[in-house]
Design a protein around this motif. Sequence first.
Motif, mmCIF file in Angstrom:
data_model
loop_
_atom_site.group_PDB
_atom_site.id
_atom_site.type_symbol
_atom_site.label_atom_id
_atom_site.label_comp_id
_atom_site.label_asym_id
_atom_site.label_seq_id
_atom_site.Cartn_x
_atom_site.Cartn_y
_atom_site.Cartn_z
ATOM 1 N N GLY A 21 0.929 -1.192 -0.165
ATOM 2 C CA GLY A 21 -0.005 -0.107 -0.043
ATOM 3 C C GLY A 21 0.835 1.117 -0.042
ATOM 4 N N GLY A 22 0.263 2.385 -0.664
ATOM 5 C CA GLY A 22 1.222 3.564 -0.681
ATOM 6 C C GLY A 22 1.417 4.200 0.631
ATOM 7 N N LEU A 23 0.267 4.233 1.261
ATOM 8 C CA LEU A 23 0.138 4.784 2.706
ATOM 9 C C LEU A 23 1.160 4.101 3.672
ATOM 10 N N GLN A 24 1.208 2.573 3.384
ATOM 11 C CA GLN A 24 1.863 1.780 4.380
ATOM 12 C C GLN A 24 3.405 1.852 3.941
ATOM 13 N N ARG A 25 3.853 2.084 2.697
ATOM 14 C CA ARG A 25 5.161 2.405 2.387
ATOM 15 C C ARG A 25 5.651 3.510 2.834
ATOM 16 N N LYS A 96 -6.905 9.418 9.979
ATOM 17 C CA LYS A 96 -7.490 10.441 11.001
ATOM 18 C C LYS A 96 -8.298 9.925 12.069
ATOM 19 N N MET A 97 -7.754 10.129 13.273
ATOM 20 C CA MET A 97 -8.584 9.896 14.598
ATOM 21 C C MET A 97 -8.224 10.939 15.656
ATOM 22 N N PRO A 98 -8.818 10.759 16.830
ATOM 23 C CA PRO A 98 -8.394 11.708 17.921
ATOM 24 C C PRO A 98 -7.338 11.386 18.518
ATOM 25 N N GLY A 99 -6.749 12.386 19.138
ATOM 26 C CA GLY A 99 -5.549 11.940 20.233
ATOM 27 C C GLY A 99 -4.218 12.272 19.221
ATOM 28 N N LEU A 100 -4.031 12.666 17.836
ATOM 29 C CA LEU A 100 -2.855 12.655 17.396
ATOM 30 C C LEU A 100 -2.333 13.798 17.470
ATOM 31 N N VAL A 102 0.808 14.256 15.472
ATOM 32 C CA VAL A 102 1.105 14.685 14.010
ATOM 33 C C VAL A 102 0.469 13.533 13.167
ATOM 34 N N TYR A 103 -0.201 13.976 11.978
ATOM 35 C CA TYR A 103 -0.923 13.342 11.301
ATOM 36 C C TYR A 103 -0.264 13.555 10.032
ATOM 37 N N TYR A 104 -0.045 12.366 9.058
ATOM 38 C CA TYR A 104 0.420 12.147 8.030
ATOM 39 C C TYR A 104 -0.801 12.009 7.098
ATOM 40 N N ALA A 105 -1.112 13.050 6.017
ATOM 41 C CA ALA A 105 -2.148 12.981 5.370
ATOM 42 C C ALA A 105 -2.191 12.432 4.054
ATOM 43 N N ALA A 106 -2.069 11.058 4.092
ATOM 44 C CA ALA A 106 -2.176 10.245 2.852
ATOM 45 C C ALA A 106 -3.421 10.321 2.004
ATOM 46 N N ASP A 107 -4.433 10.566 2.963
ATOM 47 C CA ASP A 107 -5.920 10.590 2.221
ATOM 48 C C ASP A 107 -6.304 12.052 1.777
ATOM 49 N N THR A 108 -7.215 12.105 0.910
ATOM 50 C CA THR A 108 -7.775 13.236 0.645
ATOM 51 C C THR A 108 -8.693 13.782 1.694
ATOM 52 N N CYS A 109 -9.250 15.042 1.608
ATOM 53 C CA CYS A 109 -10.305 15.668 2.403
ATOM 54 C C CYS A 109 -11.431 14.891 2.372
ATOM 55 N N LEU A 148 1.216 16.618 8.120
ATOM 56 C CA LEU A 148 2.201 16.786 7.077
ATOM 57 C C LEU A 148 1.255 16.314 5.823
ATOM 58 N N LEU A 149 1.654 17.242 4.930
ATOM 59 C CA LEU A 149 0.385 17.125 3.649
ATOM 60 C C LEU A 149 1.504 16.780 2.376
ATOM 61 N N ILE A 150 0.719 16.203 1.386
ATOM 62 C CA ILE A 150 1.576 15.879 0.253
ATOM 63 C C ILE A 150 0.964 16.303 -0.985
ATOM 64 N N SER A 151 -0.232 17.008 -0.809
ATOM 65 C CA SER A 151 -0.813 17.755 -1.923
ATOM 66 C C SER A 151 -1.286 19.273 -1.746
ATOM 67 N N ALA A 152 -0.824 19.956 -2.330
ATOM 68 C CA ALA A 152 -1.074 21.397 -2.033
ATOM 69 C C ALA A 152 -2.801 21.610 -2.444
ATOM 70 N N ASN A 153 -3.400 20.967 -3.297
ATOM 71 C CA ASN A 153 -4.579 20.960 -3.624
ATOM 72 C C ASN A 153 -5.361 20.506 -2.450
ATOM 73 N N GLU A 154 -5.094 19.519 -1.733
ATOM 74 C CA GLU A 154 -5.544 19.161 -0.404
ATOM 75 C C GLU A 154 -5.339 20.017 0.781
ATOM 76 N N LYS A 155 -4.340 20.950 0.717
ATOM 77 C CA LYS A 155 -4.172 22.008 1.845
ATOM 78 C C LYS A 155 -5.274 22.921 1.775
ATOM 79 N N VAL A 156 -5.608 23.324 0.390
ATOM 80 C CA VAL A 156 -6.973 24.260 0.054
ATOM 81 C C VAL A 156 -7.945 23.712 0.620
ATOM 82 N N ASN A 157 -8.232 22.455 0.404
ATOM 83 C CA ASN A 157 -9.546 22.001 0.660
ATOM 84 C C ASN A 157 -9.721 21.830 2.117
#
Length: 392
Positions: A21-25, A96-100, A102-109, A148-157
Amino acid sequence: MTSMKQPLTLAFILYKYFPFGGLQRDFLRIAKCCQQLGHSITVYTMEWKGKIPEGFEIKTNYPKTITAPTRNNQFHNWVKEQLELNPADLVVGFNKMPGLDVYYAADTCFEHKARNLRSSWYTWTRRYRHFSQNEKAVFGKDVDTVSLLISANEKVNFQQHYKTPDERLHLLPPGISRDRRRPADAESIRQNFRKEFDVKDNQNLVLMVGSGFKTKGVDRALQAIKGLPAEQRKSTRLFIIGQDDPRQFKVQAKTLGITEQVSFFSGRDDIPRFLVGADLLMHPAYNENTGTVLLEALVAGLPVLCTDVCGYAHYITDAQAGDVVPSPFMQEDLNKRLSTMLASDQKQQWQDNALAFADTADIYSLPERAAEIIEQVGLKKTGTQQQERETL
């Protein structure tokens, strides 16, 4: 990569780990970089499939429930109990879950998709409430989680829906593994590969790579192969690789009459061979935060045809290494672009452009940069806690 600062105890959380998986890697490479900085790694997950890295402590708990919201909530509660028993300096999540911390944003909004790509009734469902609340627990303007974002588009969202302050959002560069770079003996690898899979010199080999066949647009790819002119279709093969159930797509290929042209493979660790052996990567995704495989193809010198919804689609345009299907998506448009690319005499130029881009662009440092930010956040948090204790 070494660090002279105090070691941190890091808790990494993700729902499931499997090698392809991409997220997993991304998780594994980031965690290893943190380990190289001298920090200890404990992983909390529902299930772990694959080799356990040396020095990692893996803790698993898979709730026996039917629905995803209930399962996720029970898993969250278990992680919370574990962290109360064994506190960590920093909690890093890949879902995404409570209590983090730092979050690595592999998923879209999620909220953006729910509001724009779903029926209006969807926001009344329990599933919507669950995932919406979890996303708000990460991006809400009144929480402290650093993302931690990997897409500028998703930052906007995210900022559109949650008003998340800029200082909590860090945009990372891509993190393509250097083992995807085209090797010096690529031509020999290509010849042996095509011989092994019986791909003739006069045949075009189109490649798709990615788990989640529905999201990646496998149905669109099959339609595109069917849509090729008859003679071109006969000389074109499609290899589809991913950790997913291919049954419905095999039925679709049979219905379209292209079974002989299509081969499915489960997830595997020799993707670089396929990137060198193929003639084109097709990635007609419906929704894609980034599309790491686009850049993996690029650094291997493989031309790319993808949809513009992919976060990394602009790299293909920047490198002049293929073509991008614009929105709104039209199947006939994809069909024509595929046919044109397969017949084009620009293949060598696309490859040269891709390799030149791979030599100069910063598309490799994601895990190192993510580890640096995680360390900074962790040291700041532990320093603040120490000051508070001293004050008391």
